[in-house]
Write a protein that holds these residues in place. Structure first.
Motif, PDB file in Angstrom:
ATOM      1  N   GLU A  69       2.365  13.592 -14.559  1.00  0.00           N
ATOM      2  CA  GLU A  69       1.263  14.005 -15.424  1.00  0.00           C
ATOM      3  C   GLU A  69       1.047  15.509 -15.367  1.00  0.00           C
ATOM      4  O   GLU A  69       0.815  16.150 -16.392  1.00  0.00           O
ATOM      5  CB  GLU A  69      -0.020  13.278 -15.029  1.00  0.00           C
ATOM      6  N   SER A  70       1.124  16.074 -14.171  1.00  0.00           N
ATOM      7  CA  SER A  70       0.940  17.521 -14.062  1.00  0.00           C
ATOM      8  C   SER A  70       2.086  18.257 -14.739  1.00  0.00           C
ATOM      9  O   SER A  70       1.880  19.301 -15.361  1.00  0.00           O
ATOM     10  CB  SER A  70       0.816  17.946 -12.601  1.00  0.00           C
ATOM     11  N   ALA A  71       3.302  17.727 -14.652  1.00  0.00           N
ATOM     12  CA  ALA A  71       4.443  18.349 -15.317  1.00  0.00           C
ATOM     13  C   ALA A  71       4.313  18.233 -16.831  1.00  0.00           C
ATOM     14  O   ALA A  71       4.619  19.175 -17.567  1.00  0.00           O
ATOM     15  CB  ALA A  71       5.738  17.707 -14.853  1.00  0.00           C
ATOM     16  N   SER A  72       3.865  17.098 -17.329  1.00  0.00           N
ATOM     17  CA  SER A  72       3.742  16.920 -18.776  1.00  0.00           C
ATOM     18  C   SER A  72       2.609  17.773 -19.336  1.00  0.00           C
ATOM     19  O   SER A  72       2.720  18.314 -20.428  1.00  0.00           O
ATOM     20  CB  SER A  72       3.522  15.449 -19.124  1.00  0.00           C
ATOM     21  N   ARG A 123       0.828  -1.209   0.000  1.00  0.00           N
ATOM     22  CA  ARG A 123       0.000   0.000   0.000  1.00  0.00           C
ATOM     23  C   ARG A 123       0.859   1.255   0.000  1.00  0.00           C
ATOM     24  O   ARG A 123       0.556   2.234  -0.696  1.00  0.00           O
ATOM     25  CB  ARG A 123      -0.926  -0.002   1.217  1.00  0.00           C
ATOM     26  N   ALA A 124       1.932   1.252   0.793  1.00  0.00           N
ATOM     27  CA  ALA A 124       2.821   2.416   0.832  1.00  0.00           C
ATOM     28  C   ALA A 124       3.495   2.625  -0.525  1.00  0.00           C
ATOM     29  O   ALA A 124       3.590   3.760  -1.009  1.00  0.00           O
ATOM     30  CB  ALA A 124       3.873   2.232   1.923  1.00  0.00           C
ATOM     31  N   LEU A 125       3.942   1.564  -1.151  1.00  0.00           N
ATOM     32  CA  LEU A 125       4.574   1.688  -2.462  1.00  0.00           C
ATOM     33  C   LEU A 125       3.573   2.159  -3.518  1.00  0.00           C
ATOM     34  O   LEU A 125       3.924   2.968  -4.392  1.00  0.00           O
ATOM     35  CB  LEU A 125       5.203   0.354  -2.883  1.00  0.00           C
ATOM     36  N   GLN A 126       2.344   1.666  -3.451  1.00  0.00           N
ATOM     37  CA  GLN A 126       1.324   2.122  -4.397  1.00  0.00           C
ATOM     38  C   GLN A 126       1.041   3.607  -4.220  1.00  0.00           C
ATOM     39  O   GLN A 126       0.868   4.339  -5.205  1.00  0.00           O
ATOM     40  CB  GLN A 126       0.029   1.329  -4.207  1.00  0.00           C
ATOM     41  N   GLU A 127       1.016   4.069  -2.988  1.00  0.00           N
ATOM     42  CA  GLU A 127       0.788   5.490  -2.730  1.00  0.00           C
ATOM     43  C   GLU A 127       1.933   6.328  -3.277  1.00  0.00           C
ATOM     44  O   GLU A 127       1.710   7.368  -3.907  1.00  0.00           O
ATOM     45  CB  GLU A 127       0.608   5.721  -1.227  1.00  0.00           C
ATOM     46  N   ARG A 128       3.162   5.866  -3.064  1.00  0.00           N
ATOM     47  CA  ARG A 128       4.318   6.589  -3.614  1.00  0.00           C
ATOM     48  C   ARG A 128       4.254   6.636  -5.131  1.00  0.00           C
ATOM     49  O   ARG A 128       4.506   7.680  -5.754  1.00  0.00           O
ATOM     50  CB  ARG A 128       5.623   5.914  -3.185  1.00  0.00           C
ATOM     51  N   LEU A 129       3.923   5.509  -5.752  1.00  0.00           N
ATOM     52  CA  LEU A 129       3.825   5.445  -7.211  1.00  0.00           C
ATOM     53  C   LEU A 129       2.714   6.362  -7.722  1.00  0.00           C
ATOM     54  O   LEU A 129       2.885   7.061  -8.731  1.00  0.00           O
ATOM     55  CB  LEU A 129       3.572   4.009  -7.655  1.00  0.00           C
ATOM     56  N   ARG A 130       1.584   6.400  -7.028  1.00  0.00           N
ATOM     57  CA  ARG A 130       0.484   7.270  -7.423  1.00  0.00           C
ATOM     58  C   ARG A 130       0.904   8.737  -7.388  1.00  0.00           C
ATOM     59  O   ARG A 130       0.605   9.507  -8.304  1.00  0.00           O
ATOM     60  CB  ARG A 130      -0.713   7.042  -6.502  1.00  0.00           C
ATOM     61  N   LYS A 131       1.648   9.126  -6.345  1.00  0.00           N
ATOM     62  CA  LYS A 131       2.114  10.511  -6.248  1.00  0.00           C
ATOM     63  C   LYS A 131       3.102  10.836  -7.359  1.00  0.00           C
ATOM     64  O   LYS A 131       3.051  11.918  -7.944  1.00  0.00           O
ATOM     65  CB  LYS A 131       2.758  10.744  -4.883  1.00  0.00           C
ATOM     66  N   ILE A 132       3.997   9.910  -7.664  1.00  0.00           N
ATOM     67  CA  ILE A 132       4.976  10.140  -8.735  1.00  0.00           C
ATOM     68  C   ILE A 132       4.272  10.310 -10.074  1.00  0.00           C
ATOM     69  O   ILE A 132       4.590  11.209 -10.853  1.00  0.00           O
ATOM     70  CB  ILE A 132       6.008   8.985  -8.789  1.00  0.00           C
ATOM     71  N   VAL A 133       3.290   9.451 -10.350  1.00  0.00           N
ATOM     72  CA  VAL A 133       2.556   9.533 -11.608  1.00  0.00           C
ATOM     73  C   VAL A 133       1.794  10.852 -11.696  1.00  0.00           C
ATOM     74  O   VAL A 133       1.771  11.495 -12.751  1.00  0.00           O
ATOM     75  CB  VAL A 133       1.611   8.323 -11.756  1.00  0.00           C
ATOM     76  N   GLU A 134       1.201  11.285 -10.596  1.00  0.00           N
ATOM     77  CA  GLU A 134       0.464  12.554 -10.606  1.00  0.00           C
ATOM     78  C   GLU A 134       1.390  13.722 -10.881  1.00  0.00           C
ATOM     79  O   GLU A 134       1.039  14.626 -11.655  1.00  0.00           O
ATOM     80  CB  GLU A 134      -0.245  12.755  -9.275  1.00  0.00           C
ATOM     81  N   THR A 135       2.568  13.724 -10.263  1.00  0.00           N
ATOM     82  CA  THR A 135       3.504  14.824 -10.513  1.00  0.00           C
ATOM     83  C   THR A 135       3.997  14.803 -11.948  1.00  0.00           C
ATOM     84  O   THR A 135       4.143  15.856 -12.575  1.00  0.00           O
ATOM     85  CB  THR A 135       4.696  14.772  -9.549  1.00  0.00           C
TER      86      THR A 135
END
Length: 105
Positions: A85-88, A71-83
């Motif tokens: 996507e927002s950067a792109s 769960r912690a790794l999924q949360e980290r991955l979700r945050k990375i993907v969001e950042t």
């Protein structure tokens, strides 16, 4: 059957409760006598089934820890993907879309 007979069957009597309780006490005394007669057999049961219980508890605890890590790794991955996507999306908005080349033939 009449309704009176049905009512008598469904009402638990004190005599059946006393018989059930007496039977449980007799069963307890039999088990206690057997445990006193064969202590090594009962000790081996306790060791074997206690070992199974400890192993099961260990595996369940390990499973819960693994789930928490996932769960912690999924949360980290979700945050990375969001950042990302927002950067792109920010860079794509800043860039003007390229004008299509109009070549005449």
């Amino acid at each position: 059957m009449t309704t009176q007979q049905k009512e008598e069957e469904h009402q638990p009597g004190s005599s059946t409760t006393a018989v059930g309780l007496r039977g449980m006490v007799e069963q307890y005394h039999k088990i206690k006598e057997n445990a006193e007669t064969y202590p090594y057999v009962w000790a081996s049961y306790i060791v074997v089934y206690g070992g199974f219980a400890l192993w099961g508890a260990y595996r369940v605890r390990k499973l819960f820890k693994t789930e928490d890590r996932v769960r912690a790794l999924q949360e980290r991955l979700r945050k990375i993907v969001e950042t990302e996507e927002s950067a792109s999306t920010a860079t794509s908005v800043e860039k003007a879309p390229p004008a299509p080349d109009k070549t005449s033939k």
